[in-house]
Motif scaffolding. Structure first.
Motif, PDB file in Angstrom:
ATOM      1  N   LEU A 183       0.754  -1.177  -0.120  1.00  0.00           N
ATOM      2  CA  LEU A 183       0.157  -0.111  -0.058  1.00  0.00           C
ATOM      3  C   LEU A 183       0.916   1.278  -0.139  1.00  0.00           C
ATOM      4  O   LEU A 183       0.226   2.410   0.206  1.00  0.00           O
ATOM      5  CB  LEU A 183      -0.968  -0.181   1.253  1.00  0.00           C
ATOM      6  CG  LEU A 183      -2.137  -1.037   1.330  1.00  0.00           C
ATOM      7  CD1 LEU A 183      -2.903  -0.977   2.541  1.00  0.00           C
ATOM      8  CD2 LEU A 183      -2.722  -1.298   0.235  1.00  0.00           C
ATOM      9  N   HIS A 184       2.122   1.155  -0.266  1.00  0.00           N
ATOM     10  CA  HIS A 184       3.108   2.493  -0.148  1.00  0.00           C
ATOM     11  C   HIS A 184       3.062   2.650  -1.759  1.00  0.00           C
ATOM     12  O   HIS A 184       4.072   2.916  -2.283  1.00  0.00           O
ATOM     13  CB  HIS A 184       4.369   2.062   0.279  1.00  0.00           C
ATOM     14  CG  HIS A 184       4.528   1.571   1.729  1.00  0.00           C
ATOM     15  ND1 HIS A 184       5.512   0.925   2.227  1.00  0.00           N
ATOM     16  CD2 HIS A 184       3.564   1.538   2.566  1.00  0.00           C
ATOM     17  CE1 HIS A 184       5.230   0.706   3.708  1.00  0.00           C
ATOM     18  NE2 HIS A 184       4.030   1.134   3.927  1.00  0.00           N
ATOM     19  N   GLU A 185       1.801   3.195  -2.147  1.00  0.00           N
ATOM     20  CA  GLU A 185       1.499   4.108  -3.377  1.00  0.00           C
ATOM     21  C   GLU A 185       1.128   5.305  -3.277  1.00  0.00           C
ATOM     22  O   GLU A 185       0.512   5.649  -2.111  1.00  0.00           O
ATOM     23  CB  GLU A 185       0.665   3.170  -4.107  1.00  0.00           C
ATOM     24  CG  GLU A 185       1.148   1.640  -4.365  1.00  0.00           C
ATOM     25  CD  GLU A 185       0.257   0.672  -5.173  1.00  0.00           C
ATOM     26  OE1 GLU A 185      -0.763   1.303  -5.564  1.00  0.00           O
ATOM     27  OE2 GLU A 185       0.654  -0.092  -5.413  1.00  0.00           O
ATOM     28  N   PRO A 186       1.316   6.253  -4.213  1.00  0.00           N
ATOM     29  CA  PRO A 186       0.417   7.784  -4.134  1.00  0.00           C
ATOM     30  C   PRO A 186      -0.887   7.630  -3.623  1.00  0.00           C
ATOM     31  O   PRO A 186      -1.128   8.388  -2.744  1.00  0.00           O
ATOM     32  CB  PRO A 186       0.537   8.056  -5.590  1.00  0.00           C
ATOM     33  CG  PRO A 186       1.629   7.348  -6.031  1.00  0.00           C
ATOM     34  CD  PRO A 186       1.664   5.728  -5.386  1.00  0.00           C
ATOM     35  N   MET A 187      -1.628   6.963  -3.987  1.00  0.00           N
ATOM     36  CA  MET A 187      -3.017   6.895  -3.695  1.00  0.00           C
ATOM     37  C   MET A 187      -3.255   6.693  -1.923  1.00  0.00           C
ATOM     38  O   MET A 187      -3.854   7.399  -1.505  1.00  0.00           O
ATOM     39  CB  MET A 187      -4.031   5.583  -4.239  1.00  0.00           C
ATOM     40  CG  MET A 187      -5.495   5.733  -3.935  1.00  0.00           C
ATOM     41  SD  MET A 187      -6.186   4.012  -4.622  1.00  0.00           S
ATOM     42  CE  MET A 187      -7.646   4.131  -3.571  1.00  0.00           C
ATOM     43  N   TYR A 188      -2.516   5.739  -1.459  1.00  0.00           N
ATOM     44  CA  TYR A 188      -2.850   5.287   0.149  1.00  0.00           C
ATOM     45  C   TYR A 188      -1.918   6.611   0.811  1.00  0.00           C
ATOM     46  O   TYR A 188      -2.504   6.856   1.938  1.00  0.00           O
ATOM     47  CB  TYR A 188      -2.021   3.954   0.131  1.00  0.00           C
ATOM     48  CG  TYR A 188      -2.921   3.099  -0.709  1.00  0.00           C
ATOM     49  CD1 TYR A 188      -4.377   2.587  -0.113  1.00  0.00           C
ATOM     50  CD2 TYR A 188      -2.342   2.424  -1.638  1.00  0.00           C
ATOM     51  CE1 TYR A 188      -5.052   1.956  -1.058  1.00  0.00           C
ATOM     52  CE2 TYR A 188      -2.929   1.673  -2.341  1.00  0.00           C
ATOM     53  CZ  TYR A 188      -4.423   1.349  -1.985  1.00  0.00           C
ATOM     54  OH  TYR A 188      -5.258   0.309  -2.573  1.00  0.00           O
ATOM     55  N   TYR A 189      -0.813   7.233   0.011  1.00  0.00           N
ATOM     56  CA  TYR A 189      -0.254   8.215   0.783  1.00  0.00           C
ATOM     57  C   TYR A 189      -1.054   9.521   0.819  1.00  0.00           C
ATOM     58  O   TYR A 189      -1.152   9.984   2.094  1.00  0.00           O
ATOM     59  CB  TYR A 189       1.152   8.764   0.088  1.00  0.00           C
ATOM     60  CG  TYR A 189       2.274   7.656   0.314  1.00  0.00           C
ATOM     61  CD1 TYR A 189       2.555   7.257   1.420  1.00  0.00           C
ATOM     62  CD2 TYR A 189       2.995   7.248  -0.839  1.00  0.00           C
ATOM     63  CE1 TYR A 189       3.704   6.318   1.653  1.00  0.00           C
ATOM     64  CE2 TYR A 189       3.898   6.297  -0.649  1.00  0.00           C
ATOM     65  CZ  TYR A 189       4.298   5.849   0.673  1.00  0.00           C
ATOM     66  OH  TYR A 189       5.278   4.886   0.485  1.00  0.00           O
ATOM     67  N   PHE A 190      -1.697   9.672  -0.226  1.00  0.00           N
ATOM     68  CA  PHE A 190      -2.677  10.523  -0.112  1.00  0.00           C
ATOM     69  C   PHE A 190      -4.039  10.536   0.976  1.00  0.00           C
ATOM     70  O   PHE A 190      -4.287  11.223   1.683  1.00  0.00           O
ATOM     71  CB  PHE A 190      -3.545  10.853  -1.577  1.00  0.00           C
ATOM     72  CG  PHE A 190      -2.602  11.757  -2.463  1.00  0.00           C
ATOM     73  CD1 PHE A 190      -2.013  12.757  -2.018  1.00  0.00           C
ATOM     74  CD2 PHE A 190      -2.364  11.255  -3.617  1.00  0.00           C
ATOM     75  CE1 PHE A 190      -1.029  13.655  -2.890  1.00  0.00           C
ATOM     76  CE2 PHE A 190      -1.189  11.985  -4.500  1.00  0.00           C
ATOM     77  CZ  PHE A 190      -0.943  12.935  -4.159  1.00  0.00           C
ATOM     78  N   LEU A 191      -4.170   9.108   0.937  1.00  0.00           N
ATOM     79  CA  LEU A 191      -5.219   8.828   1.909  1.00  0.00           C
ATOM     80  C   LEU A 191      -5.033   8.754   3.372  1.00  0.00           C
ATOM     81  O   LEU A 191      -5.696   9.283   4.190  1.00  0.00           O
ATOM     82  CB  LEU A 191      -5.715   7.124   1.801  1.00  0.00           C
ATOM     83  CG  LEU A 191      -6.842   6.563   2.496  1.00  0.00           C
ATOM     84  CD1 LEU A 191      -8.101   7.466   2.516  1.00  0.00           C
ATOM     85  CD2 LEU A 191      -6.928   5.027   2.119  1.00  0.00           C
ATOM     86  N   CYS A 192      -3.759   8.503   3.673  1.00  0.00           N
ATOM     87  CA  CYS A 192      -3.041   8.851   5.022  1.00  0.00           C
ATOM     88  C   CYS A 192      -3.138  10.216   5.485  1.00  0.00           C
ATOM     89  O   CYS A 192      -3.666  10.841   6.404  1.00  0.00           O
ATOM     90  CB  CYS A 192      -1.514   8.286   5.179  1.00  0.00           C
ATOM     91  SG  CYS A 192      -1.316   6.384   5.292  1.00  0.00           S
ATOM     92  N   MET A 193      -2.760  11.319   4.456  1.00  0.00           N
ATOM     93  CA  MET A 193      -2.683  12.602   4.641  1.00  0.00           C
ATOM     94  C   MET A 193      -4.385  12.958   4.768  1.00  0.00           C
ATOM     95  O   MET A 193      -4.599  13.821   5.834  1.00  0.00           O
ATOM     96  CB  MET A 193      -2.518  13.549   3.391  1.00  0.00           C
ATOM     97  CG  MET A 193      -1.058  13.186   3.031  1.00  0.00           C
ATOM     98  SD  MET A 193      -0.469  14.152   1.507  1.00  0.00           S
ATOM     99  CE  MET A 193       0.942  13.336   0.882  1.00  0.00           C
ATOM    100  N   LEU A 194      -5.276  12.370   4.184  1.00  0.00           N
ATOM    101  CA  LEU A 194      -6.636  12.579   4.464  1.00  0.00           C
ATOM    102  C   LEU A 194      -7.225  12.332   5.776  1.00  0.00           C
ATOM    103  O   LEU A 194      -7.792  12.745   6.444  1.00  0.00           O
ATOM    104  CB  LEU A 194      -7.653  11.836   3.316  1.00  0.00           C
ATOM    105  CG  LEU A 194      -9.224  12.205   3.533  1.00  0.00           C
ATOM    106  CD1 LEU A 194      -9.432  13.544   3.140  1.00  0.00           C
ATOM    107  CD2 LEU A 194      -9.794  11.587   2.507  1.00  0.00           C
ATOM    108  N   ALA A 195      -6.636  11.013   6.079  1.00  0.00           N
ATOM    109  CA  ALA A 195      -6.931  10.307   7.516  1.00  0.00           C
ATOM    110  C   ALA A 195      -6.334  11.371   8.752  1.00  0.00           C
ATOM    111  O   ALA A 195      -7.274  11.647   9.705  1.00  0.00           O
ATOM    112  CB  ALA A 195      -6.291   9.221   7.835  1.00  0.00           C
ATOM    113  N   VAL A 196      -5.172  11.820   8.529  1.00  0.00           N
ATOM    114  CA  VAL A 196      -4.671  13.098   9.605  1.00  0.00           C
ATOM    115  C   VAL A 196      -5.706  14.236   9.420  1.00  0.00           C
ATOM    116  O   VAL A 196      -5.692  14.813  10.619  1.00  0.00           O
ATOM    117  CB  VAL A 196      -3.032  13.176   9.180  1.00  0.00           C
ATOM    118  CG1 VAL A 196      -2.695  14.202  10.127  1.00  0.00           C
ATOM    119  CG2 VAL A 196      -2.366  12.035   9.257  1.00  0.00           C
TER     120      VAL A 196
END
Length: 315
Positions: free
Chosen positions: A58-71
């Motif tokens: 899951l270390h891909e752009p989509m999931y990095y953006f998703l982590c930013m959204l979660a924070v």
């Protein structure tokens, strides 16, 4: 307490948040869904962060953006809910003037950041579907980091004038805010001065930031849909469209309530104030709860990793 709400003053030490006016007797009941929403938001977003961190796939752009959204969702909901629950449960309505300005800044700042992240995620989906072979090149890890930083800086800078615009106003006659949190215009309306600058700047932020984001997302998905309908088979079209399903649901859960709240606030003069406040709470509190649920249900990689986690714990 009563004197502070009737005397004339320029710089109040505290404001009084009323919660949801005319529904004070129902505050205890209203707090139940709000508290549930907050707990689900906290747990869901932490689970998203945990799963993405633990799963290398899951270390891909989509999931990095998703982590930013979660924070962003964690900060946004925490900026509102604790004080709101204190009002509902303990009748703790006072908030210090500076604390009110700080809450105002965090609310508006992270709302703009969330809108920007949805634009970044739309860009990711566009590149993944329309230029799949160049996806890893176009959206490399450094580029994703720069996009995230740009979104954060945009949100932090464009909303920075809000507390300063509110602080410069002279307040008189009342320090009672008929709201459940320190929203910019709700605070500015207490001033005994011209607040047109506050109104105009608020409109500028809505149209220049969130409005531009909506246009960008719309254009991105028009191009995405055009690419999807150009695929040769129905199965391929459905499979490709499913990769956008979670993002589309999250976008709708964020923008539709916020649009209704904006229209009701500006044009719904006959709409009861309690409905205005409830709607303003919904569009800030529901998306942080729904986003992890939407992505957990719609995204196969997250769903599978979550199932493996629970199965492993069960054994």
């Amino acid at each position: 307490m009563s004197n502070s709400s009737t005397t004339h003053f320029t710089n109040p030490l505290t404001f009084i948040l009323m919660g949801i006016p005319s529904l004070e007797t129902a505050h205890a009941w209203i707090s139940i869904p709000f508290c549930t929403t907050y707990v689900i938001a906290i747990l869901g977003n932490f689970i998203i962060l945990f799963i993405v961190k633990r799963e290398p796939k899951l270390h891909e752009p989509m999931y990095y953006f998703l982590c930013m959204l979660a924070v962003t969702d964690l900060v946004l909901s925490t900026s509102i809910l604790p004080k709101m629950l204190a009002i509902f449960w303990f009748n703790s309505k006072e908030i210090l003037f500076n604390a009110c300005l700080m809450q105002m800044y965090f609310i508006h700042c992270f709302t703009v950041i969330e809108s920007g992240l949805f634009s970044a995620m739309a860009l990711d989906r566009y590149v993944a579907i329309c230029h799949p072979l160049r996806h890893s090149t176009i959206l490399s890890i450094p580029v994703v980091a720069k996009i995230g930083l740009a979104v954060m800086l945009r949100g932090c800078t464009v909303t920075l004038p809000y507390p300063f615009l509110a602080r410069r106003l002279p307040y008189c006659q009342t320090n009672i805010i008929p709201h459940s949190y320190c929203e910019h215009i709700a605070v500015a309306k207490l001033a005994c001065a011209d607040i047109r600058v506050n109104n105009y700047y608020g409109l500028f932020v809505v149209f220049a930031m969130m409005g531009v984001d909506i246009i960008f997302i719309t254009v991105s998905y028009v191009l995405i849909l055009r690419a999807i309908f150009g695929l040769p088979t129905k199965a391929a079209r459905l499979k490709t469209f499913e990769t956008c399903g979670s993002h589309l649901c999250a976008i709708l859960s964020f923008y539709i309530p916020s649009l209704f709240s904006f229209l009701a606030h500006r044009f719904g003069h006959n709409v009861p104030l309690s409905f205005h406040i409830l709607l303003a709470n919904v569009y800030l509190l529901v998306p942080p709860m729904l986003n992890p649920i939407i992505y957990g249900v719609k995204t196969k990689q997250i769903r599978d990793r979550l199932l493996r986690l629970f199965i492993h714990k069960g054994t």
